[in-house]
Design a protein around this motif. Structure first.
Motif, mmCIF file in Angstrom:
data_model
loop_
_atom_site.group_PDB
_atom_site.id
_atom_site.type_symbol
_atom_site.label_atom_id
_atom_site.label_comp_id
_atom_site.label_asym_id
_atom_site.label_seq_id
_atom_site.Cartn_x
_atom_site.Cartn_y
_atom_site.Cartn_z
ATOM 1 N N LEU A 144 -6.393 4.616 51.963
ATOM 2 C CA LEU A 144 -7.508 4.522 52.906
ATOM 3 C C LEU A 144 -7.005 4.629 54.343
ATOM 4 C CD1 LEU A 144 -9.562 1.639 51.215
ATOM 5 C CD2 LEU A 144 -10.142 4.084 51.284
ATOM 6 N N LYS A 145 -5.864 3.988 54.598
ATOM 7 C CA LYS A 145 -5.266 4.062 55.931
ATOM 8 C C LYS A 145 -4.846 5.500 56.237
ATOM 9 C CE LYS A 145 -1.780 1.915 58.893
ATOM 10 N NZ LYS A 145 -0.688 0.907 58.976
ATOM 11 N N PHE A 146 -4.309 6.173 55.228
ATOM 12 C CA PHE A 146 -3.904 7.571 55.403
ATOM 13 C C PHE A 146 -5.098 8.434 55.807
ATOM 14 C CE2 PHE A 146 -3.761 11.772 53.271
ATOM 15 C CZ PHE A 146 -2.769 12.355 54.034
ATOM 16 N N LEU A 147 -6.211 8.249 55.136
ATOM 17 C CA LEU A 147 -7.405 9.026 55.461
ATOM 18 C C LEU A 147 -7.872 8.747 56.884
ATOM 19 C CD1 LEU A 147 -9.399 8.679 52.111
ATOM 20 C CD2 LEU A 147 -8.159 10.690 52.946
ATOM 21 N N TRP A 148 -7.777 7.488 57.304
ATOM 22 C CA TRP A 148 -8.156 7.129 58.669
ATOM 23 C C TRP A 148 -7.201 7.768 59.678
ATOM 24 C CZ3 TRP A 148 -6.149 4.922 63.012
ATOM 25 C CH2 TRP A 148 -7.066 4.492 63.982
ATOM 26 N N VAL A 149 -5.893 7.633 59.415
ATOM 27 C CA VAL A 149 -4.892 8.203 60.318
ATOM 28 C C VAL A 149 -5.051 9.718 60.390
ATOM 29 C CG1 VAL A 149 -2.418 8.612 60.610
ATOM 30 C CG2 VAL A 149 -3.225 6.330 60.020
ATOM 31 N N LYS A 150 -5.249 10.342 59.233
ATOM 32 C CA LYS A 150 -5.395 11.795 59.181
ATOM 33 C C LYS A 150 -6.591 12.256 60.011
ATOM 34 C CE LYS A 150 -5.750 15.482 55.689
ATOM 35 N NZ LYS A 150 -7.113 15.957 55.931
ATOM 36 N N LYS A 151 -7.626 11.452 60.059
ATOM 37 C CA LYS A 151 -8.842 11.824 60.781
ATOM 38 C C LYS A 151 -8.706 11.597 62.284
ATOM 39 C CE LYS A 151 -13.863 11.028 60.838
ATOM 40 N NZ LYS A 151 -14.202 12.461 60.696
ATOM 41 N N PHE A 152 -8.036 10.514 62.674
ATOM 42 C CA PHE A 152 -8.060 10.121 64.085
ATOM 43 C C PHE A 152 -6.735 10.288 64.825
ATOM 44 C CE2 PHE A 152 -11.580 7.668 62.191
ATOM 45 C CZ PHE A 152 -12.615 8.084 63.020
ATOM 46 N N LYS A 153 -5.614 10.472 64.107
ATOM 47 C CA LYS A 153 -4.327 10.662 64.770
ATOM 48 C C LYS A 153 -3.986 12.142 64.784
ATOM 49 C CE LYS A 153 -2.619 6.429 65.605
ATOM 50 N NZ LYS A 153 -2.037 5.979 66.893
ATOM 51 N N LYS A 154 -3.736 12.682 65.954
ATOM 52 C CA LYS A 154 -3.379 14.086 66.060
ATOM 53 C C LYS A 154 -2.018 14.337 65.408
ATOM 54 C CE LYS A 154 -5.856 15.183 70.349
ATOM 55 N NZ LYS A 154 -5.719 15.669 71.745
ATOM 56 N N ASN A 155 -1.958 15.377 64.600
ATOM 57 C CA ASN A 155 -0.692 15.822 64.026
ATOM 58 C C ASN A 155 -0.246 17.043 64.810
ATOM 59 O OD1 ASN A 155 1.462 16.757 62.468
ATOM 60 N ND2 ASN A 155 0.491 16.180 60.530
ATOM 61 N N GLU A 156 0.874 16.928 65.502
ATOM 62 C CA GLU A 156 1.298 17.987 66.408
ATOM 63 C C GLU A 156 2.448 18.830 65.864
ATOM 64 O OE1 GLU A 156 2.080 15.985 70.094
ATOM 65 O OE2 GLU A 156 -0.069 15.818 70.580
ATOM 66 N N LYS A 157 2.768 18.642 64.565
ATOM 67 C CA LYS A 157 3.884 19.401 63.989
ATOM 68 C C LYS A 157 3.467 20.021 62.660
ATOM 69 C CE LYS A 157 8.003 17.703 64.284
ATOM 70 N NZ LYS A 157 9.204 16.860 64.059
ATOM 71 N N MET A 158 3.722 21.305 62.530
ATOM 72 C CA MET A 158 3.482 21.960 61.247
ATOM 73 C C MET A 158 4.803 22.489 60.705
ATOM 74 S SD MET A 158 1.509 25.495 62.309
ATOM 75 C CE MET A 158 2.427 27.018 62.563
ATOM 76 N N VAL A 159 4.819 22.694 59.391
ATOM 77 C CA VAL A 159 6.051 23.064 58.710
ATOM 78 C C VAL A 159 5.867 24.413 58.021
ATOM 79 C CG1 VAL A 159 7.748 22.393 56.969
ATOM 80 C CG2 VAL A 159 6.560 20.634 58.297
ATOM 81 N N GLY A 160 6.783 25.332 58.288
ATOM 82 C CA GLY A 160 6.748 26.637 57.642
ATOM 83 C C GLY A 160 7.343 26.559 56.248
#
Length: 383
Positions: free
Chosen positions: A286-302
């Protein structure tokens, strides 16, 4: 006096997971791996490598205090010039005598089973997870990437381990200037009505799994070990990734609807998992879903980059990268992209990475230790 405990009971299994968290508690870049991901490696029902190998975990204590841990294993399908075992999930205090004791214990365990060399730190599994020792670029690790203190390098090399191959991680800022070659190729192919670029869509995974399989098997059939991949396995993988797929960052290029190139990326899960302290129960999900929604993820992986042979060296990758980059700049928060590691034995892939305007931002090393130190040491052959 150091004592050895084979990991068997619940308490020992917890200590194997908790010791690194204590060891790295003051390191701001350390991200605790999910306990589940570690436990799955040592679960014969989850790890297919047990069908052709064996693995044991050990904890090392000085009096009642844990000073180190390690896993030692044999994978019979891991064919080398000499019978070679592996060690992984190594953590240790900054003390050479303690590290030597741990390495000697593993060497003796392997020698009893007819092994003549050790590779490590590696995974009792595929190379895409928990593989190599970090030697440069002590940044926050990507999901399922090993992280360690700088002193680990001395612990390995002082014992006698030598670099079997280096693992290079390439990265670039999303908003950095793009090579003029890419923009020129984009302008060229944008005028060709037969050429189109499309992002991966969650509501049509069957199509993109089929397209991925076609490009992958064509682009990689003659590369390295030439492994083919099955469409059913790709679709299963895509479905498993569905919750974390970002529809703006994976791209396919088509010629008259035939897939000719692909550029696959996912968000770096560690940018979300770092808030979960290694746990992934109901509360953490549940925390993951909240973080995923409201915390910006600024790194992507190729993950994968490929062009079918007929279109290689024609600049179509420039069209694909600039098309995708313009789009994700507008529709995502990503600021950097990092490729999964490439071995220094693979100059073709390194050249591709360099041509993508990337720079090496971290290095890991896969070490090898020969039990007979009089034998000539040979690095991984170039492919």
């Amino acid at each position: 006096m150091i004592t050895v405990e084979e990991v068997q009971n619940t308490q020992q299994k917890k200590e194997f997971l908790n010791f690194p968290a204590r060891l790295y508690q003051h390191d701001k870049n350390y991200i605790r791996p999910l306990d589940k991901d570690i436990n799955d490696v040592f679960n014969p029902e989850k790890n297919k490598f047990y069908t052709n190998g064996e693995c044991t975990r050990f904890i090392f204590k000085n009096k009642s205090e844990t000073v180190g841990k390690i896993a030692v294993f044999i994978n019979k399908s891991y064919e080398q010039i000499q019978p070679t075992g592996g060690i992984g999930f190594f953590d240790c205090i900054n003390d050479q005598e303690t590290a030597n004791f741990i390495f000697n214990h593993c060497k003796n365990w392997l020698r009893k089973r007819g092994i003549e060399a050790i590779d490590g730190p590696i995974n009792f599994g595929e190379r895409d997870k928990f593989w190599g020792l970090l030697t440069e670029g002590f940044l926050e690790p990507l999901y399922c990437m090993n992280y360690n203190f700088p002193y680990y390098k001395e612990l390995f090399e002082n014992y006698g381990f030598k670099t079997y191959y280096e693992q290079l991680c390439f990265s670039r800022p999303i908003f950095a200037e793009v090579s003029r070659v890419f923009t020129v190729m984009h302008a060229k192919y944008s005028k060709n009505a037969k050429i189109s670029a499309k992002p991966l869509k969650k509501n049509n995974l069957e199509k993109f799994a089929r397209d991925f399989t076609e490009v992958y098997n064509s682009a990689w059939a003659s590369h390295g070990s030439g492994k083919q991949i099955e469409e059913a396995k790709v679709l299963k993988m895509f479905k498993g990734m569905k919750p974390i797929i970002n529809e703006h960052i994976s791209w396919f290029v088509y010629e008259n609807e035939k897939p000719i190139a692909m550029w696959m990326n996912i968000p770096d899960l560690n940018q979300w998992f770092k808030y979960l302290d290694g746990k992934f129960g109901i509360i953490e999900k549940l925390k993951f879903l909240w973080v995923k929604k409201f915390k910006k993820n600024e790194k992507m992986v190729g993950l994968v980059f490929g062009v079918i042979p007929e279109w290689q060296k024609k600049g179509i990758e420039g069209y694909m990268i600039w098309e995708g980059t313009q789009h994700l700049r507008m529709h995502t928060d990503f600021k950097t992209t990092e490729l999964q590691w490439i071995g220094d034995f693979n100059p073709k892939m390194i050249k591709i990475a360099e041509n993508l305007d990337t720079t090496v931002t971290r290095k890991l090393a896969t070490y090898r230790y020969l039990f007979d130190q009089e034998k000539d040491f040979e690095r991984h052959p170039i492919i």
